[in-house]
Scaffold this motif. Structure first.
Motif, PDB file in Angstrom:
ATOM      1  N   LEU A 101       0.866  -1.187   0.000  1.00  0.00           N
ATOM      2  CA  LEU A 101       0.000   0.000   0.000  1.00  0.00           C
ATOM      3  C   LEU A 101       0.896   1.229   0.000  1.00  0.00           C
ATOM      4  N   VAL A 102       0.286   2.363  -0.287  1.00  0.00           N
ATOM      5  CA  VAL A 102       1.058   3.602  -0.352  1.00  0.00           C
ATOM      6  C   VAL A 102       1.818   3.843   0.952  1.00  0.00           C
ATOM      7  N   TYR A 103       2.886   4.614   0.828  1.00  0.00           N
ATOM      8  CA  TYR A 103       3.786   4.894   1.941  1.00  0.00           C
ATOM      9  C   TYR A 103       3.032   5.392   3.183  1.00  0.00           C
ATOM     10  N   GLY A 104       3.445   4.901   4.333  1.00  0.00           N
ATOM     11  CA  GLY A 104       2.993   5.457   5.602  1.00  0.00           C
ATOM     12  C   GLY A 104       1.699   4.899   6.149  1.00  0.00           C
ATOM     13  N   GLU A 105       1.129   3.867   5.533  1.00  0.00           N
ATOM     14  CA  GLU A 105      -0.144   3.329   6.001  1.00  0.00           C
ATOM     15  C   GLU A 105       0.006   1.970   6.692  1.00  0.00           C
ATOM     16  N   TYR A 106       0.786   1.083   6.097  1.00  0.00           N
ATOM     17  CA  TYR A 106       0.994  -0.228   6.705  1.00  0.00           C
ATOM     18  C   TYR A 106       2.332  -0.241   7.463  1.00  0.00           C
ATOM     19  N   VAL A 107       2.411  -1.040   8.492  1.00  0.00           N
ATOM     20  CA  VAL A 107       3.678  -1.248   9.204  1.00  0.00           C
ATOM     21  C   VAL A 107       4.477  -2.287   8.424  1.00  0.00           C
ATOM     22  N   GLN A 108       5.525  -1.838   7.773  1.00  0.00           N
ATOM     23  CA  GLN A 108       6.355  -2.714   6.960  1.00  0.00           C
ATOM     24  C   GLN A 108       7.740  -2.808   7.592  1.00  0.00           C
ATOM     25  N   ALA A 109       8.137  -4.012   7.947  1.00  0.00           N
ATOM     26  CA  ALA A 109       9.391  -4.212   8.673  1.00  0.00           C
ATOM     27  C   ALA A 109      10.607  -3.596   7.974  1.00  0.00           C
ATOM     28  N   PRO A 110      10.770  -3.740   6.649  1.00  0.00           N
ATOM     29  CA  PRO A 110      11.958  -3.148   6.020  1.00  0.00           C
ATOM     30  C   PRO A 110      12.035  -1.631   6.228  1.00  0.00           C
ATOM     31  N   GLN A 111      10.893  -0.954   6.133  1.00  0.00           N
ATOM     32  CA  GLN A 111      10.880   0.495   6.336  1.00  0.00           C
ATOM     33  C   GLN A 111      11.188   0.856   7.785  1.00  0.00           C
ATOM     34  N   VAL A 112      10.536   0.173   8.705  1.00  0.00           N
ATOM     35  CA  VAL A 112      10.684   0.481  10.130  1.00  0.00           C
ATOM     36  C   VAL A 112      12.116   0.246  10.585  1.00  0.00           C
ATOM     37  N   LEU A 113      12.685  -0.886  10.201  1.00  0.00           N
ATOM     38  CA  LEU A 113      14.049  -1.214  10.638  1.00  0.00           C
ATOM     39  C   LEU A 113      15.071  -0.281  10.003  1.00  0.00           C
ATOM     40  N   LEU A 114      14.843   0.100   8.755  1.00  0.00           N
ATOM     41  CA  LEU A 114      15.738   1.053   8.098  1.00  0.00           C
ATOM     42  C   LEU A 114      15.675   2.411   8.785  1.00  0.00           C
ATOM     43  N   ALA A 115      14.457   2.886   9.063  1.00  0.00           N
ATOM     44  CA  ALA A 115      14.313   4.178   9.740  1.00  0.00           C
ATOM     45  C   ALA A 115      15.016   4.161  11.091  1.00  0.00           C
ATOM     46  N   GLN A 116      14.832   3.080  11.828  1.00  0.00           N
ATOM     47  CA  GLN A 116      15.494   2.966  13.129  1.00  0.00           C
ATOM     48  C   GLN A 116      17.018   3.022  12.973  1.00  0.00           C
ATOM     49  N   ALA A 117      17.559   2.299  11.998  1.00  0.00           N
ATOM     50  CA  ALA A 117      19.006   2.277  11.798  1.00  0.00           C
ATOM     51  C   ALA A 117      19.532   3.648  11.368  1.00  0.00           C
ATOM     52  N   LEU A 118      18.795   4.347  10.522  1.00  0.00           N
ATOM     53  CA  LEU A 118      19.204   5.691  10.106  1.00  0.00           C
ATOM     54  C   LEU A 118      19.225   6.647  11.297  1.00  0.00           C
ATOM     55  N   VAL A 119      18.186   6.591  12.096  1.00  0.00           N
ATOM     56  CA  VAL A 119      18.103   7.451  13.281  1.00  0.00           C
ATOM     57  C   VAL A 119      19.257   7.161  14.239  1.00  0.00           C
ATOM     58  N   GLU A 120      19.635   5.901  14.345  1.00  0.00           N
ATOM     59  CA  GLU A 120      20.741   5.547  15.234  1.00  0.00           C
ATOM     60  C   GLU A 120      22.066   6.143  14.775  1.00  0.00           C
ATOM     61  N   THR A 121      22.239   6.325  13.462  1.00  0.00           N
ATOM     62  CA  THR A 121      23.473   6.973  12.986  1.00  0.00           C
ATOM     63  C   THR A 121      23.523   8.439  13.372  1.00  0.00           C
ATOM     64  N   LEU A 122      22.378   9.000  13.761  1.00  0.00           N
ATOM     65  CA  LEU A 122      22.271  10.428  14.090  1.00  0.00           C
ATOM     66  C   LEU A 122      22.058  10.672  15.577  1.00  0.00           C
ATOM     67  N   ALA A 123      22.083   9.604  16.376  1.00  0.00           N
ATOM     68  CA  ALA A 123      21.690   9.704  17.782  1.00  0.00           C
ATOM     69  C   ALA A 123      22.564  10.660  18.582  1.00  0.00           C
ATOM     70  N   ALA A 124      23.800  10.832  18.174  1.00  0.00           N
ATOM     71  CA  ALA A 124      24.724  11.682  18.943  1.00  0.00           C
ATOM     72  C   ALA A 124      24.563  13.164  18.635  1.00  0.00           C
ATOM     73  N   TYR A 125      23.690  13.496  17.676  1.00  0.00           N
ATOM     74  CA  TYR A 125      23.607  14.880  17.206  1.00  0.00           C
ATOM     75  C   TYR A 125      22.223  15.459  17.454  1.00  0.00           C
ATOM     76  N   HIS A 126      22.191  16.729  17.834  1.00  0.00           N
ATOM     77  CA  HIS A 126      20.931  17.440  18.057  1.00  0.00           C
ATOM     78  C   HIS A 126      20.984  18.792  17.374  1.00  0.00           C
ATOM     79  N   THR A 127      19.830  19.245  16.916  1.00  0.00           N
ATOM     80  CA  THR A 127      19.742  20.565  16.308  1.00  0.00           C
ATOM     81  C   THR A 127      19.890  21.629  17.399  1.00  0.00           C
TER      82      THR A 127
END
Length: 400
Positions: A73-99
Protein backbone atom coordinates in the motif's frame (compact mmCIF):
# COMPACT_ATOMS: atom_id res chain seq x y z
CA UNK A 1 18.70 -5.69 -34.00
CA UNK A 2 21.63 -5.53 -31.65
CA UNK A 3 20.97 -4.32 -28.10
CA UNK A 4 22.92 -1.12 -28.77
CA UNK A 5 20.68 -0.20 -31.70
CA UNK A 6 17.54 -0.98 -29.70
CA UNK A 7 18.93 1.23 -26.92
CA UNK A 8 19.40 4.11 -29.36
CA UNK A 9 16.04 3.55 -31.06
CA UNK A 10 13.73 3.11 -28.09
CA UNK A 11 15.27 4.45 -24.86
CA UNK A 12 14.91 8.19 -24.45
CA UNK A 13 18.37 9.74 -24.67
CA UNK A 14 19.73 12.64 -22.62
CA UNK A 15 22.57 13.54 -25.00
CA UNK A 16 23.71 12.88 -28.56
CA UNK A 17 26.74 10.98 -27.29
CA UNK A 18 25.78 8.40 -24.62
CA UNK A 19 28.57 6.09 -23.49
CA UNK A 20 26.48 3.15 -24.73
CA UNK A 21 28.54 0.59 -22.85
CA UNK A 22 26.61 -2.67 -22.75
CA UNK A 23 26.93 -4.26 -19.32
CA UNK A 24 25.88 -7.85 -18.75
CA UNK A 25 27.16 -8.35 -15.22
CA UNK A 26 28.62 -6.32 -12.36
CA UNK A 27 30.37 -7.38 -9.18
CA UNK A 28 32.49 -5.49 -6.67
CA UNK A 29 34.19 -2.64 -8.52
CA UNK A 30 33.89 -4.40 -11.89
CA UNK A 31 31.46 -4.13 -14.81
CA UNK A 32 31.49 -6.79 -17.54
CA UNK A 33 30.36 -6.52 -21.16
CA UNK A 34 28.68 -9.43 -22.99
CA UNK A 35 32.01 -10.30 -24.62
CA UNK A 36 33.68 -10.51 -21.21
CA UNK A 37 35.58 -7.22 -21.24
CA UNK A 38 36.05 -5.90 -17.69
CA UNK A 39 35.66 -2.25 -16.71
CA UNK A 40 36.74 -0.89 -13.36
CA UNK A 41 33.95 1.41 -12.10
CA UNK A 42 35.74 4.36 -10.51
CA UNK A 43 32.53 6.40 -10.18
CA UNK A 44 30.27 3.84 -8.46
CA UNK A 45 27.46 4.47 -10.92
CA UNK A 46 27.74 8.16 -9.86
CA UNK A 47 28.05 7.70 -6.11
CA UNK A 48 25.62 4.78 -5.81
CA UNK A 49 27.58 1.57 -5.31
CA UNK A 50 29.44 2.53 -2.13
CA UNK A 51 29.60 -1.12 -1.01
CA UNK A 52 30.36 -2.31 -4.54
CA UNK A 53 28.10 -3.83 -7.15
CA UNK A 54 25.98 -6.74 -6.00
CA UNK A 55 27.39 -6.95 -2.51
CA UNK A 56 26.41 -10.44 -1.26
CA UNK A 57 24.67 -9.07 1.84
CA UNK A 58 22.62 -6.65 -0.24
CA UNK A 59 21.66 -9.33 -2.75
CA UNK A 60 20.70 -11.67 0.09
CA UNK A 61 18.48 -9.00 1.65
CA UNK A 62 16.77 -8.36 -1.68
CA UNK A 63 16.09 -12.06 -2.25
CA UNK A 64 14.79 -12.47 1.29
CA UNK A 65 12.37 -9.58 0.89
CA UNK A 66 11.17 -10.72 -2.54
CA UNK A 67 10.19 -14.01 -0.96
CA UNK A 68 7.92 -12.18 1.50
CA UNK A 69 6.17 -9.30 -0.29
CA UNK A 70 6.62 -6.44 -2.72
CA UNK A 71 4.38 -3.37 -2.79
CA UNK A 72 1.39 -3.54 -0.44
CA UNK A 73 0.00 0.00 0.00
CA UNK A 74 1.06 3.60 -0.35
CA UNK A 75 3.79 4.89 1.94
CA UNK A 76 2.99 5.46 5.60
CA UNK A 77 -0.14 3.33 6.00
CA UNK A 78 0.99 -0.23 6.71
CA UNK A 79 3.68 -1.25 9.20
CA UNK A 80 6.36 -2.71 6.96
CA UNK A 81 9.39 -4.21 8.67
CA UNK A 82 11.96 -3.15 6.02
CA UNK A 83 10.88 0.49 6.34
CA UNK A 84 10.68 0.48 10.13
CA UNK A 85 14.05 -1.21 10.64
CA UNK A 86 15.74 1.05 8.10
CA UNK A 87 14.31 4.18 9.74
CA UNK A 88 15.49 2.97 13.13
CA UNK A 89 19.01 2.28 11.80
CA UNK A 90 19.20 5.69 10.11
CA UNK A 91 18.10 7.45 13.28
CA UNK A 92 20.74 5.55 15.23
CA UNK A 93 23.47 6.97 12.99
CA UNK A 94 22.27 10.43 14.09
CA UNK A 95 21.69 9.70 17.78
CA UNK A 96 24.72 11.68 18.94
CA UNK A 97 23.61 14.88 17.21
CA UNK A 98 20.93 17.44 18.06
CA UNK A 99 19.74 20.57 16.31
CA UNK A 100 20.25 23.93 18.03
CA UNK A 101 16.66 23.65 19.26
CA UNK A 102 17.64 20.50 21.14
CA UNK A 103 15.76 18.13 18.87
CA UNK A 104 17.09 14.80 17.68
CA UNK A 105 16.74 14.01 13.99
CA UNK A 106 14.44 11.07 14.67
CA UNK A 107 11.92 10.98 11.81
CA UNK A 108 12.57 9.52 8.37
CA UNK A 109 10.49 10.05 5.24
CA UNK A 110 11.49 7.51 2.59
CA UNK A 111 11.39 8.46 -1.09
CA UNK A 112 12.29 6.87 -4.41
CA UNK A 113 15.25 9.11 -5.21
CA UNK A 114 17.39 12.06 -4.21
CA UNK A 115 15.45 14.63 -6.18
CA UNK A 116 12.24 13.48 -4.43
CA UNK A 117 13.97 13.88 -1.07
CA UNK A 118 14.79 17.45 -2.07
CA UNK A 119 11.20 18.11 -3.12
CA UNK A 120 9.85 16.78 0.17
CA UNK A 121 12.31 18.85 2.19
CA UNK A 122 11.37 22.02 0.29
CA UNK A 123 7.70 21.45 1.08
CA UNK A 124 8.54 20.70 4.71
CA UNK A 125 10.47 23.96 5.05
CA UNK A 126 7.69 26.07 3.56
CA UNK A 127 5.00 24.39 5.63
CA UNK A 128 6.93 24.53 8.93
CA UNK A 129 8.18 28.11 8.65
CA UNK A 130 5.27 29.67 6.75
CA UNK A 131 7.85 31.33 4.50
CA UNK A 132 8.45 30.96 0.77
CA UNK A 133 12.06 31.95 0.04
CA UNK A 134 14.57 29.14 -0.35
CA UNK A 135 18.30 29.69 -0.81
CA UNK A 136 20.73 27.34 -2.53
CA UNK A 137 24.21 27.75 -3.98
CA UNK A 138 25.63 28.71 -7.34
CA UNK A 139 27.11 25.72 -9.17
CA UNK A 140 25.03 23.30 -7.10
CA UNK A 141 22.87 20.48 -8.40
CA UNK A 142 20.01 19.00 -6.37
CA UNK A 143 17.98 17.13 -8.98
CA UNK A 144 15.97 17.54 -12.18
CA UNK A 145 12.33 17.69 -11.09
CA UNK A 146 10.97 21.20 -11.31
CA UNK A 147 11.31 22.15 -7.65
CA UNK A 148 14.80 20.69 -7.29
CA UNK A 149 15.78 22.15 -10.66
CA UNK A 150 14.72 25.57 -9.39
CA UNK A 151 17.50 25.27 -6.81
CA UNK A 152 20.16 24.54 -9.42
CA UNK A 153 22.83 27.19 -9.45
CA UNK A 154 23.50 27.29 -13.19
CA UNK A 155 21.06 28.79 -15.68
CA UNK A 156 22.25 26.49 -18.46
CA UNK A 157 20.15 23.63 -17.09
CA UNK A 158 17.11 25.78 -16.26
CA UNK A 159 16.50 28.37 -18.93
CA UNK A 160 14.51 26.17 -21.30
CA UNK A 161 12.16 24.99 -18.53
CA UNK A 162 11.07 28.30 -17.07
CA UNK A 163 8.94 29.41 -15.34
CA UNK A 164 10.19 27.41 -12.37
CA UNK A 165 9.56 28.03 -8.66
CA UNK A 166 9.62 31.67 -7.61
CA UNK A 167 11.44 33.04 -4.56
CA UNK A 168 14.66 31.10 -5.05
CA UNK A 169 17.93 32.90 -4.30
CA UNK A 170 21.53 31.79 -4.63
CA UNK A 171 24.69 32.29 -2.61
CA UNK A 172 28.28 31.22 -3.17
CA UNK A 173 29.30 28.04 -1.36
CA UNK A 174 31.95 28.77 1.23
CA UNK A 175 31.71 32.56 1.04
CA UNK A 176 31.04 34.08 4.48
CA UNK A 177 29.90 37.46 3.13
CA UNK A 178 26.97 35.85 1.30
CA UNK A 179 25.39 34.59 4.51
CA UNK A 180 23.82 38.04 5.07
CA UNK A 181 21.39 37.08 2.27
CA UNK A 182 19.74 34.66 4.71
CA UNK A 183 16.96 36.63 6.42
CA UNK A 184 13.69 36.14 8.27
CA UNK A 185 12.05 35.71 4.88
CA UNK A 186 14.09 32.57 4.23
CA UNK A 187 12.35 29.24 4.82
CA UNK A 188 15.45 27.13 4.23
CA UNK A 189 18.98 26.98 2.94
CA UNK A 190 19.57 23.83 0.89
CA UNK A 191 23.29 23.18 0.67
CA UNK A 192 25.75 20.36 0.07
CA UNK A 193 28.24 19.87 2.88
CA UNK A 194 30.85 19.31 0.15
CA UNK A 195 30.10 21.14 -3.09
CA UNK A 196 30.15 18.19 -5.46
CA UNK A 197 29.31 19.15 -9.04
CA UNK A 198 31.51 22.24 -8.85
CA UNK A 199 34.44 19.85 -8.62
CA UNK A 200 34.70 18.84 -4.91
CA UNK A 201 35.00 22.14 -3.05
CA UNK A 202 35.43 21.63 0.69
CA UNK A 203 34.26 24.52 2.91
CA UNK A 204 35.94 25.58 6.12
CA UNK A 205 34.50 24.59 9.47
CA UNK A 206 34.24 28.32 10.16
CA UNK A 207 31.95 28.76 7.17
CA UNK A 208 29.61 25.89 8.05
CA UNK A 209 29.40 27.06 11.66
CA UNK A 210 28.62 30.62 10.55
CA UNK A 211 25.95 29.23 8.20
CA UNK A 212 24.44 27.23 11.07
CA UNK A 213 24.49 30.29 13.34
CA UNK A 214 22.87 32.52 10.71
CA UNK A 215 20.09 30.00 10.06
CA UNK A 216 19.44 29.64 13.79
CA UNK A 217 19.39 33.43 14.23
CA UNK A 218 16.85 33.95 11.44
CA UNK A 219 14.65 30.91 12.14
CA UNK A 220 15.70 29.36 8.82
CA UNK A 221 15.88 25.59 8.40
CA UNK A 222 19.33 24.35 7.46
CA UNK A 223 19.00 21.46 5.00
CA UNK A 224 22.13 19.45 4.29
CA UNK A 225 22.08 17.62 0.98
CA UNK A 226 24.16 14.49 1.63
CA UNK A 227 22.84 12.65 -1.39
CA UNK A 228 26.39 12.19 -2.69
CA UNK A 229 28.35 12.47 0.56
CA UNK A 230 26.32 10.18 2.82
CA UNK A 231 26.81 6.49 3.58
CA UNK A 232 30.55 6.68 4.13
CA UNK A 233 31.71 8.41 0.96
CA UNK A 234 33.85 11.01 2.75
CA UNK A 235 35.22 8.77 5.52
CA UNK A 236 32.49 9.26 8.11
CA UNK A 237 28.96 7.93 7.76
CA UNK A 238 27.69 11.48 7.20
CA UNK A 239 30.01 14.23 5.97
CA UNK A 240 28.63 16.79 8.45
CA UNK A 241 30.11 14.76 11.30
CA UNK A 242 33.59 15.93 10.28
CA UNK A 243 32.60 19.58 10.76
CA UNK A 244 30.59 19.39 13.98
CA UNK A 245 27.68 21.30 12.45
CA UNK A 246 24.22 19.71 12.64
CA UNK A 247 21.42 20.46 10.14
CA UNK A 248 17.69 20.68 10.82
CA UNK A 249 16.94 18.42 7.84
CA UNK A 250 19.21 15.81 6.26
CA UNK A 251 18.88 14.39 2.74
CA UNK A 252 20.17 11.04 1.52
CA UNK A 253 19.96 8.83 -1.59
CA UNK A 254 22.51 7.42 -4.11
CA UNK A 255 24.82 5.25 -1.93
CA UNK A 256 21.92 4.61 0.43
CA UNK A 257 20.39 1.77 -1.59
CA UNK A 258 23.38 -0.42 -2.43
CA UNK A 259 22.24 -0.24 -6.05
CA UNK A 260 18.48 -0.05 -5.46
CA UNK A 261 16.47 3.19 -5.89
CA UNK A 262 15.74 4.92 -2.60
CA UNK A 263 16.12 8.29 -0.89
CA UNK A 264 15.11 9.98 2.33
CA UNK A 265 14.71 13.28 4.07
CA UNK A 266 15.11 13.20 7.82
CA UNK A 267 14.12 15.73 10.47
CA UNK A 268 12.97 16.01 14.09
CA UNK A 269 9.47 14.73 14.70
CA UNK A 270 8.00 18.20 15.52
CA UNK A 271 9.05 19.36 12.06
CA UNK A 272 7.83 16.32 10.17
CA UNK A 273 4.49 16.41 12.01
CA UNK A 274 3.33 19.37 9.90
CA UNK A 275 2.51 16.94 7.09
CA UNK A 276 -0.26 15.38 9.20
CA UNK A 277 -2.76 18.22 8.95
CA UNK A 278 -3.75 21.38 7.12
CA UNK A 279 -3.80 19.55 4.80
CA UNK A 280 -3.93 15.96 5.89
CA UNK A 281 -1.57 13.83 3.76
CA UNK A 282 0.67 16.86 3.27
CA UNK A 283 3.24 14.79 1.42
CA UNK A 284 2.46 11.40 -0.12
CA UNK A 285 4.17 8.83 -2.34
CA UNK A 286 3.11 5.46 -3.69
CA UNK A 287 6.45 3.68 -4.01
CA UNK A 288 8.63 5.66 -1.59
CA UNK A 289 10.44 3.25 0.71
CA UNK A 290 9.60 0.25 -1.46
CA UNK A 291 10.18 -2.78 0.78
CA UNK A 292 12.82 -4.30 -1.50
CA UNK A 293 14.73 -1.04 -1.70
CA UNK A 294 14.39 -0.52 2.05
CA UNK A 295 15.74 -4.02 2.73
CA UNK A 296 18.68 -3.35 0.41
CA UNK A 297 19.34 -0.04 2.11
CA UNK A 298 19.37 -1.57 5.57
CA UNK A 299 21.81 -4.23 4.37
CA UNK A 300 23.99 -1.50 2.86
CA UNK A 301 23.99 0.50 6.08
CA UNK A 302 24.88 -2.55 8.16
CA UNK A 303 27.58 -3.61 5.73
CA UNK A 304 29.27 -0.21 5.99
CA UNK A 305 29.18 -0.48 9.76
CA UNK A 306 30.08 -4.17 10.14
CA UNK A 307 32.92 -4.06 7.61
CA UNK A 308 34.10 -0.73 9.04
CA UNK A 309 34.39 0.68 5.53
CA UNK A 310 34.65 4.31 6.67
CA UNK A 311 37.90 3.59 8.51
CA UNK A 312 39.90 2.90 5.35
CA UNK A 313 38.52 5.72 3.19
CA UNK A 314 41.17 8.33 4.04
CA UNK A 315 44.06 5.92 3.47
CA UNK A 316 42.63 4.80 0.11
CA UNK A 317 42.24 8.43 -0.97
CA UNK A 318 45.88 9.05 -0.08
CA UNK A 319 46.88 6.11 -2.29
CA UNK A 320 45.14 7.71 -5.26
CA UNK A 321 47.01 10.95 -4.57
CA UNK A 322 50.29 9.05 -4.17
CA UNK A 323 49.99 7.24 -7.49
CA UNK A 324 48.32 9.97 -9.57
CA UNK A 325 51.35 12.20 -10.02
CA UNK A 326 51.86 13.75 -13.44
CA UNK A 327 52.87 17.22 -14.70
CA UNK A 328 49.54 17.58 -16.50
CA UNK A 329 47.54 17.02 -13.30
CA UNK A 330 47.06 20.51 -11.89
CA UNK A 331 45.42 19.61 -8.58
CA UNK A 332 43.63 16.82 -6.74
CA UNK A 333 40.81 17.91 -4.42
CA UNK A 334 39.03 15.47 -2.19
CA UNK A 335 37.10 14.68 0.93
CA UNK A 336 37.64 10.99 1.42
CA UNK A 337 36.88 8.96 -1.72
CA UNK A 338 35.08 11.87 -3.33
CA UNK A 339 37.80 13.21 -5.60
CA UNK A 340 38.40 15.69 -8.42
CA UNK A 341 41.55 15.45 -10.55
CA UNK A 342 42.01 18.72 -12.41
CA UNK A 343 43.43 19.08 -15.93
CA UNK A 344 43.91 22.06 -18.25
CA UNK A 345 40.54 21.95 -20.02
CA UNK A 346 37.60 19.77 -21.02
CA UNK A 347 39.14 18.72 -24.32
CA UNK A 348 42.17 17.22 -22.63
CA UNK A 349 40.08 15.61 -19.89
CA UNK A 350 37.54 14.10 -22.28
CA UNK A 351 40.29 12.49 -24.33
CA UNK A 352 41.84 11.02 -21.15
CA UNK A 353 38.47 9.70 -19.96
CA UNK A 354 37.72 8.12 -23.35
CA UNK A 355 41.14 6.48 -23.51
CA UNK A 356 40.68 5.19 -19.96
CA UNK A 357 37.32 3.64 -20.79
CA UNK A 358 38.78 1.94 -23.86
CA UNK A 359 41.36 0.42 -21.53
CA UNK A 360 38.89 -0.65 -18.86
CA UNK A 361 38.65 2.22 -16.35
CA UNK A 362 35.45 4.28 -16.14
CA UNK A 363 35.70 7.87 -14.87
CA UNK A 364 33.64 11.00 -15.51
CA UNK A 365 33.62 14.78 -15.17
CA UNK A 366 31.51 17.23 -13.14
CA UNK A 367 28.50 19.23 -14.31
CA UNK A 368 30.00 22.56 -13.30
CA UNK A 369 33.69 21.71 -13.49
CA UNK A 370 34.33 20.01 -16.80
CA UNK A 371 38.12 20.12 -16.57
CA UNK A 372 38.19 17.82 -13.52
CA UNK A 373 37.94 14.03 -13.49
CA UNK A 374 35.46 12.47 -11.08
CA UNK A 375 36.85 9.61 -9.01
CA UNK A 376 34.48 8.06 -6.48
CA UNK A 377 35.02 4.30 -6.44
CA UNK A 378 33.25 1.75 -4.26
CA UNK A 379 34.59 2.02 -0.72
CA UNK A 380 35.56 -1.64 -1.03
CA UNK A 381 38.28 -0.94 -3.61
CA UNK A 382 41.63 -2.54 -2.71
CA UNK A 383 45.16 -1.12 -2.84
CA UNK A 384 46.01 -3.32 -5.82
CA UNK A 385 42.91 -2.12 -7.66
CA UNK A 386 43.78 1.50 -6.89
CA UNK A 387 47.29 0.98 -8.26
CA UNK A 388 45.89 -0.71 -11.36
CA UNK A 389 43.36 2.08 -11.96
CA UNK A 390 45.96 4.82 -11.54
CA UNK A 391 48.29 3.06 -13.96
CA UNK A 392 45.57 3.08 -16.64
CA UNK A 393 44.81 6.78 -16.00
CA UNK A 394 48.50 7.73 -16.19
CA UNK A 395 48.88 5.80 -19.46
CA UNK A 396 45.81 7.61 -20.78
CA UNK A 397 47.37 10.96 -19.90
CA UNK A 398 50.53 10.00 -21.77
CA UNK A 399 48.57 8.72 -24.76
CA UNK A 400 46.66 11.95 -25.33
Amino acid sequence: MHQRQLFLNHLAQTSDFPLALEIEKAEGIWLYSPDGKAYMDLISGIGVSNVGHRHPKVVQAIKHQVDHYLHTLVYGEYVQAPQVLLAQALVETLAAYHTPSGYAIDNVYLTNSGTEAVEGAMKLAKRFTGRTEIISCFNAYHGSTQGALSLAGADFFKRQFRPLLPDIRHIHHGVLADLSNITRRTAAVVIEVISAESGIRVPSQEYLQALRDRCTETGTLLIFDEIQTGFGRTGSFWAFEQFGVVPDVLLSAKGMGGGMPIGAFMAPQPLMAVFKNNPILGHITTFGGHPVSAAASLATLRTIQEENLCASVAAKAELFKKYLVHPRIKEIRNQGLMMAVEFADFGELKAIIDHGIENGVVTDWFLFCDNSMRIAPPLTITEDEIRQACDVILRAIEAV
